[in-house]
Design an enzyme around this catalytic site. Structure first.
Site, mmCIF file in Angstrom:
data_model
loop_
_atom_site.group_PDB
_atom_site.id
_atom_site.type_symbol
_atom_site.label_atom_id
_atom_site.label_comp_id
_atom_site.label_asym_id
_atom_site.label_seq_id
_atom_site.Cartn_x
_atom_site.Cartn_y
_atom_site.Cartn_z
ATOM 1 N N PRO A 39 36.721 -21.213 21.801
ATOM 2 C CA PRO A 39 36.366 -22.590 22.126
ATOM 3 C C PRO A 39 36.540 -22.856 23.621
ATOM 4 C CG PRO A 39 37.836 -22.485 20.233
ATOM 5 C CD PRO A 39 37.835 -21.134 20.848
ATOM 6 N N CYS A 40 35.492 -23.329 24.271
ATOM 7 C CA CYS A 40 35.512 -23.509 25.714
ATOM 8 C C CYS A 40 34.652 -24.707 26.099
ATOM 9 C CB CYS A 40 34.965 -22.272 26.431
ATOM 10 S SG CYS A 40 35.739 -20.709 25.941
#
Length: 487
Positions: free
Chosen positions: A2-3
């Site tokens: 997740p970014c």
């Protein structure tokens, strides 16, 4: 992984630089910044996760890398700038949908179940992509084309977004299923905001299958869409996000609010972001992939957005009153970030000084962005020799400690954090100005290693001083404290 990704075209930045930036939000991954010289680059690569083996060209170039300190799960190089001043960040995990993933399945490792079985390797993924691409490309467009050829040959086991920049262009590439892909050049006057979703909300197929000036894609993409009934658009429109992406309830908690916060920051006058007649809310599915900002964007703006926790809104988890909405959305500046990097390519500087990488370790909300030149043979120990054990001797762990200590007493420490971040930004820029000029006058690239040492020594002093102050403030708020003046 997740970014959150931000991409800045040269016409949208304050200094005509291009920028690609991403928070690398693993699970408290211990990271470092190093330089990989050609002799250290493998000639045959094997993925730890998928076991795929890939031969590599024999002419790699030097590049910077933010690998995991513990190599047991692979390199996870994350981001870097190479000797041709081409930047890359890989990857942002994006969303897809069952129609796409059934038509072109992800390429997963098939392990042996018994002695007679034969293992079938999987495709490539975030662990691998920077190492496979960055040392061999001479432009942002070339990065798209090299990665595309690898995706088509080996496939991928996950859905990812990848960014490239050089001094003129920024490109964003998104995978589609196991082997398909599309990429778009970011318009010069725009800023892209991409939070863990398939992002592109427009694409010129005519250009992609014609001049290929600003759009590239799989050669069979039209057939892939038609043969698998993927087109959900109406009235002849072509919105890739609707075809290849998702609109789930989880997106409205985890993804779209981040785009809303960044869009609200970038274009507060151009759109209405709050109230009953808002153009976009935190749960809107149609928040634009790219925006023309109301004012030019600097590195500090990118850092601020990537540190975001909905400050100034009812959703801020640190607000000191109960709004009924506090903490309901996933922050951008999250606790488990390993590294955030802003790869900046500056067109008006000497060739060796064009590439600057702004590095932030730990939670961006509490950490400072330290700039370093990338045209060097090694990085200072303060950012490159990071231990797996907690230590105050490197920037990664010192940043993690500041964040963990400051978070529980945010109102008492935020002023210390603000002063720290501004001091590093000001002194970092002063050193860049000084050494840009020194390089211009001397022509000696060795001054850049001297500059990086000074930049990291400055960061060490500011970080240690802030850690001391935050530790003292945190100690005052321990639950076993007592006010009897017995000292």
């Amino acid at each position: 992984m997740p970014c959150t990704t931000i991409l800045v075209g040269k016409g949208a930045s304050n200094d005509r630089s291009t920028m690609i930036a991403r928070t690398d939000d693993g699970f408290f991954d211990v990271k470092k910044l190093i330089v990989v010289e050609p002799a250290k680059q493998p000639r045959k690569y094997k993925s730890k996760i998928s076991h795929v083996e890939i031969p590599l060209p024999d002419d790699p170039m030097r590049y910077t890398s933010c690998p995991s300190v513990d190599p047991k799960h692979g390199v996870w190089a994350a981001t870097g700038i190479n000797a041709c001043n081409v930047g890359m960040t890989a990857t942002e995990t994006i969303t897809s949908n069952p129609r796409v993933l059934s038509a072109d399945p992800l390429v997963q490792l098939k392990e042996k179940k018994n002695r007679r079985d034969k293992e079938v390797p999987g495709g490539i993924g975030e662990e691998d992509i920077v190492v496979l691409v960055l040392p061999y490309i001479h432009s942002a467009r070339e990065g798209v084309l090299r990665l595309a050829s690898l995706l088509e040959e080996y496939g991928t086991y996950e859905s990812n977004g990848i960014a490239f920049n050089d001094e003129n262009e920024v490109w964003w590439m998104e995978t589609i299923g196991g082997h398909h892909w599309m990429a778009r050049r970011v318009p010069e006057d725009r800023v892209v905001i991409n939070p863990n979703q398939f992002g592109m909300d427009g694409f010129d197929l005519e250009d992609a299958f014609g001049a290929k000036e600003a759009h590239l894609c799989s050669a069979d993409l039209k057939e892939f869409i038609k043969d698998n009934d993927l087109d959900t658009n109406q009235n002849g429109a072509f919105d890739p996000r609707d075809i290849f992406g998702s609109h789930s309830d989880m997106d409205h908690i985890y993804n779209t609010p981040r785009a809303w916060f960044m869009g609200r920051y970038l274009a507060p006058r151009s759109y209405k972001w709050e109230g009953p007649d808002a153009d976009f809310t935190p749960e809107s599915n149609n928040i634009p992939w790219s925006l023309v900002p109301d004012r030019k964007v600097a590195v500090e703006d990118v850092k601020y957005m990537l540190s975001g926790h909905y400050q100034g809104t009812p959703y801020d988890p640190y607000t000191n009153h109960d709004t009924g909405k506090r903490g309901m959305y996933r922050s951008i500046g999250i606790n488990r970030t390993g590294v955030t990097s802003i790869c900046q390519i500056r067109p008006d500087k000497p060739e060796a000084a064009k590439g600057v990488e702004w590095i932030v370790f730990g939670s961006t909300t509490f950490s400072a962005a330290v700039p370093v030149y990338t045209a060097v043979s090694k990085m200072p120990k303060y950012i490159s020799e990071v231990t797996l054990d907690t230590s105050t001797e490197n920037l990664y762990w010192a940043s993690r400690l500041i964040g963990a200590l400051a978070d529980p007493i945010y109102p008492n420490t935020i002023q210390l954090i603000d002063r720290y971040q501004e001091a590093v930004a000001v002194k970092g820029r002063q050193l860049l100005l000084e050494y840009d000029q020194k390089l211009k006058e001397s022509g000696d690239v060795k001054v850049l290693e001297e500059a990086n040492e000074k930049l990291c020594e400055m960061a060490r002093k500011e970080t240690t001083g802030t850690l001391n102050k935050v530790l003292l403030e945190s100690s005052k708020h321990m639950k076993n404290g007592y006010n009897l003046a017995d000292h």
